[in-house]
Write a protein that holds these residues in place. Structure first.
Motif, mmCIF file in Angstrom:
data_model
loop_
_atom_site.group_PDB
_atom_site.id
_atom_site.type_symbol
_atom_site.label_atom_id
_atom_site.label_comp_id
_atom_site.label_asym_id
_atom_site.label_seq_id
_atom_site.Cartn_x
_atom_site.Cartn_y
_atom_site.Cartn_z
ATOM 1 N N ASP A 73 49.260 18.602 35.856
ATOM 2 C CA ASP A 73 50.182 18.809 36.981
ATOM 3 C C ASP A 73 49.431 19.374 38.192
ATOM 4 O OD1 ASP A 73 52.361 19.160 38.617
ATOM 5 O OD2 ASP A 73 53.537 20.299 37.177
ATOM 6 N N VAL A 74 48.567 20.358 37.951
ATOM 7 C CA VAL A 74 47.834 20.997 39.047
ATOM 8 C C VAL A 74 46.778 20.071 39.647
ATOM 9 C CG1 VAL A 74 46.183 22.838 39.568
ATOM 10 C CG2 VAL A 74 48.230 23.341 38.216
ATOM 11 N N THR A 75 46.113 19.297 38.779
ATOM 12 C CA THR A 75 44.948 18.525 39.210
ATOM 13 C C THR A 75 45.275 17.097 39.649
ATOM 14 O OG1 THR A 75 43.593 19.794 37.656
ATOM 15 C CG2 THR A 75 42.636 17.766 38.512
ATOM 16 N N CYS A 76 46.204 16.448 38.937
ATOM 17 C CA CYS A 76 46.349 15.000 39.095
ATOM 18 C C CYS A 76 47.782 14.546 39.330
ATOM 19 C CB CYS A 76 45.813 14.289 37.845
ATOM 20 S SG CYS A 76 44.243 14.872 37.217
ATOM 21 N N ARG A 77 48.654 15.421 39.777
ATOM 22 C CA ARG A 77 50.068 15.030 39.861
ATOM 23 C C ARG A 77 50.280 13.812 40.773
ATOM 24 N NH1 ARG A 77 50.886 19.887 43.306
ATOM 25 N NH2 ARG A 77 51.244 21.056 41.389
ATOM 26 N N ASP A 78 49.456 13.667 41.815
ATOM 27 C CA ASP A 78 49.638 12.551 42.741
ATOM 28 C C ASP A 78 49.318 11.203 42.101
ATOM 29 O OD1 ASP A 78 50.348 14.376 44.654
ATOM 30 O OD2 ASP A 78 48.353 14.472 45.562
ATOM 31 N N GLU B 47 37.137 16.846 38.336
ATOM 32 C CA GLU B 47 36.607 15.525 38.683
ATOM 33 C C GLU B 47 36.707 14.587 37.482
ATOM 34 O OE1 GLU B 47 32.392 13.497 40.184
ATOM 35 O OE2 GLU B 47 32.652 15.688 40.214
ATOM 36 N N ARG B 48 36.381 15.100 36.312
ATOM 37 C CA ARG B 48 36.459 14.266 35.098
ATOM 38 C C ARG B 48 37.908 13.879 34.804
ATOM 39 N NH1 ARG B 48 33.333 13.901 30.320
ATOM 40 N NH2 ARG B 48 33.764 11.794 29.530
ATOM 41 N N MET B 49 38.832 14.802 34.989
ATOM 42 C CA MET B 49 40.234 14.516 34.719
ATOM 43 C C MET B 49 40.762 13.437 35.659
ATOM 44 S SD MET B 49 41.829 18.297 33.870
ATOM 45 C CE MET B 49 43.503 17.650 33.718
ATOM 46 N N ARG B 50 40.409 13.527 36.941
ATOM 47 C CA ARG B 50 40.867 12.508 37.894
ATOM 48 C C ARG B 50 40.327 11.130 37.520
ATOM 49 N NH1 ARG B 50 39.465 16.641 41.734
ATOM 50 N NH2 ARG B 50 41.351 17.696 42.495
ATOM 51 N N SER B 51 39.095 11.092 37.047
ATOM 52 C CA SER B 51 38.513 9.824 36.615
ATOM 53 C C SER B 51 39.259 9.266 35.408
ATOM 54 C CB SER B 51 37.031 10.025 36.286
ATOM 55 O OG SER B 51 36.473 8.857 35.726
ATOM 56 N N LEU B 52 39.582 10.122 34.451
ATOM 57 C CA LEU B 52 40.288 9.688 33.242
ATOM 58 C C LEU B 52 41.696 9.195 33.560
ATOM 59 C CD1 LEU B 52 39.168 12.587 30.887
ATOM 60 C CD2 LEU B 52 38.593 10.168 30.569
ATOM 61 N N PRO C 187 39.938 8.084 25.671
ATOM 62 C CA PRO C 187 40.115 8.846 26.917
ATOM 63 C C PRO C 187 41.149 9.966 26.768
ATOM 64 C CG PRO C 187 41.088 6.646 27.103
ATOM 65 C CD PRO C 187 40.264 6.652 25.861
ATOM 66 N N GLU C 188 42.161 9.768 25.908
ATOM 67 C CA GLU C 188 43.165 10.811 25.703
ATOM 68 C C GLU C 188 42.536 12.061 25.090
ATOM 69 O OE1 GLU C 188 45.044 6.776 25.484
ATOM 70 O OE2 GLU C 188 43.401 7.751 24.396
ATOM 71 N N ASP C 189 41.602 11.855 24.142
ATOM 72 C CA ASP C 189 40.929 12.996 23.512
ATOM 73 C C ASP C 189 40.018 13.709 24.502
ATOM 74 O OD1 ASP C 189 42.160 12.384 21.096
ATOM 75 O OD2 ASP C 189 40.495 11.163 20.387
ATOM 76 N N VAL C 190 39.327 12.926 25.328
ATOM 77 C CA VAL C 190 38.446 13.520 26.342
ATOM 78 C C VAL C 190 39.264 14.346 27.331
ATOM 79 C CG1 VAL C 190 36.782 13.047 28.176
ATOM 80 C CG2 VAL C 190 36.785 11.641 26.114
ATOM 81 N N LEU C 191 40.426 13.820 27.720
ATOM 82 C CA LEU C 191 41.294 14.537 28.645
ATOM 83 C C LEU C 191 41.766 15.854 28.032
ATOM 84 C CD1 LEU C 191 42.749 14.478 31.373
ATOM 85 C CD2 LEU C 191 44.613 13.236 30.269
ATOM 86 N N LEU C 192 42.116 15.825 26.750
ATOM 87 C CA LEU C 192 42.549 17.041 26.076
ATOM 88 C C LEU C 192 41.417 18.061 26.026
ATOM 89 C CD1 LEU C 192 45.205 17.933 24.684
ATOM 90 C CD2 LEU C 192 44.182 17.254 22.512
#
Length: 560
Positions: free
Chosen positions: A67-72, A34-39, A15-20
């Protein structure tokens, strides 16, 4: 415009590679978010993720998009770490950009024509934000006749050559090489001046007159500077990052994808015509294939058809895909890299020329290995294949490596020792010890024994004098030796402040010799493909940030 090409794309599994990979994509914003929030709902290995981002020159994009997408969704400690990494990169980028503008002014004052490219120029023109790209060096294209003049100017400005050559070898160097590499005395900036974009053995020569004729103005630091047109820059990135470095970093592929997305009015006919004339269509198409298949960069339908028709491009791309996501960031062997390079040339004559030049054209390593007067320069053409044979065999012709001394700030030394949890009874080895400050502090503050290793006899004398002055000369020893050729199996802690290439050369020895429980701490540079267990940023007394990495040996003799 074509859609993303899905054929035979090797997808990462961690998942770390997919996030990158998501952070590298410049298109399909809503899908990426959407994919980043899922990861982010998964249990992520943050130490591994930060390390991979640094290896792939993706730290600022990773930090920015999370930071922009998933900080919460982030724990406060991780969010603070992300922002600290981002500020570290932004601070470094601003410093390097100021230095670029200063050097440009000096070149202009002394009548040296220079075109800056990559680094801050690429960050500004393609990413639109200096803080969103990771870079440490400056690149200038100059005229060959200005090389020695530029060298003298840089020496007067606090730079030193990475590969210093005696005066009598200067002419030989200019005959065999295509660039001069300099390091600022404080170690904060690497500066390359090129009179050709790639080494001679590439058998690839861009038309300098056309490059200068097609220059375009961009804004950088509130000033207008001249750099390559987008069409020329695309070709240069594909040749340099692909032909020379074999697309080993995801960030380099991201550069191409961003350039294509930002400059939607690229003159594709001109780009492909130039690549064909240079015998570099496959090199160009490989870069476009990767940008499209991995990152979704849009290509005109006619261009896309040509790119994906070449089966050799697809085969080469699959090897790069697999390498990017199989935790295999070590440099390939000499034979593998050479074969890969030859396969990137579509014309037989270019392959033959490349092979002959790789086998016979002297490099700076050859010039440094054996001092010869200019009158005997032709002998280097005989020495080159002999040294290559040595590298492929027993390594009998491997020269000593001299690494310039850059002092580690006291604040960084203190944190390195703390991170390694040094205590009485430890034996601390510092490979490339300089003035001995690390082992001296380990002995004075923690009562540990220390061994400092440096190839420079002047540094060894300086270290011994410093140890006597601090009253710890009974606890520390200094060896004038090549760090690659010593036995450090008795070390419980190994300290490094060496270039990545040297760290990589030491990796097998570290793995083989160190006992379980041993700790390795490196200032600024990673060790091949080993994810660190800890990564920290330390500020020195003047506010400069420094990266520190730590690994620990376990029973498997592999660092964790």
């Amino acid at each position: 415009m074509s859609a993303k090409h899905e054929k035979n794309v090797v997808s990462p599994t961690r998942p770390e590679d997919v996030l990158l990979l998501c952070c590298a994509q410049s298109s399909a914003v809503s899908e990426r978010e959407e994919r980043m929030r899922s990861l982010m709902q998964k249990q992520l290995d943050w130490a591994y993720l930060f390390w991979m981002a640094r290896v792939h020159a993706m730290v600022p994009l990773l930090c920015w998009y999370i930071d922009v997408t998933c900080r919460d969704a982030l724990p406060t400690a991780i969010l603070n770490q992300l922002r600290k990494h981002f500020r570290h990169n932004a601070r470094n980028n601003l410093f390097v950009t100021r230095e670029l503008l200063r050097i440009l002014d000096l070149f202009e004052e002394y009548g040296i024509e220079a075109i800056p490219y990559k680094g801050p120029v690429l960050a500004s023109s393609v990413y639109g934000n200096l803080a969103l790209r990771q870079f440490v060096d400056l690149d200038f294209l100059i005229q060959k006749q200005d090389a020695l003049k530029a060298r003298d100017l840089l020496l007067s400005q606090g730079y030193r050559p990475e590969n210093p050559l005696a005066t009598e070898k200067e002419v030989s160097y200019l005959r065999s090489e295509r660039e001069l590499v300099f390091i600022r005395n404080d170690g904060r900036v690497f500066l390359d001046i090129h009179w050709q974009i790639v080494p001679q053995y590439f058998s690839f020569r861009l038309d300098h007159q056309r490059l200068w004729k097609n220059l375009e103005a961009i804004s950088l630091g509130g000033r207008k500077i001249m750099t390559f047109s987008p069409e020329d820059l695309l070709m240069i990135l594909c040749v340099h990052n692909g032909g020379k470095h074999h697309w080993e970093r995801l960030g380099w592929i991201c550069d191409v994808a961003r350039l294509i997305e930002v400059h939607k009015s690229l003159d594709w006919g001109r780009v492909i015509e130039q690549a064909g004339a240079l015998g570099a269509e496959r090199i160009l198409f490989l870069g476009l294939y990767l940008a499209n298949s991995l990152l979704g960069a849009s290509l005109p339908e006619a261009v896309s058809k040509r790119v994906f028709l070449d089966r050799a491009v697809e085969s080469l791309a699959q090897r790069i895909h697999a390498r990017l996501f199989q935790n295999s960031q070590d440099s390939s062997g000499l034979v593998e890299r050479s074969l890969f390079h030859l396969k990137m040339r579509e014309r037989v004559r270019d392959r033959v020329n490349c092979f002959l030049r790789m086998a016979t054209v002297p490099t700076v390593g050859d010039l440094m290995f054996l001092p010869l007067p200019q009158s005997l320069f032709l002998l280097y053409y005989l020495l080159r294949p002999i040294r290559l044979a040595g590298r492929l065999g027993l390594g009998l012709f491997d020269p000593k490596v001299s690494v310039p001394f850059v002092p580690t700030p006291v604040e960084v030394v203190e944190r390195m020792l703390e991170m390694a949890a040094v205590r009485p009874g430890d034996v601390v080895y510092d490979l490339g010890c300089g003035d001995g400050r690390i082992v001296i502090m380990a002995a004075k503050r923690y009562g540990a024994h220390g061994v400092g290793v440096d190839i420079d006899p002047h540094r060894i004398k300086e270290s011994e004098a410093n140890a006597r002055s601090e009253g710890v000369d009974q606890l520390v020893t200094f060896w004038q030796k090549d760090a690659r050729k010593i036995d450090f199996s008795g070390a419980s802690v190994v300290m490094l402040y060496l270039p990545r290439s040297m760290n990589l050369k030491l990796k097998n020895t570290i793995q083989r010799e160190l006992q379980p429980g041993a700790r390795i701490v490196s200032h600024e540079y990673e060790i091949g493909n080993w994810p660190p267990v800890k990564t920290e940023i330390v500020l020195d007394a003047i506010g400069t940030s420094h990266m520190i990495f730590m690994w620990k040996i376990h029973k498997s003799s592999n660092p964790d």
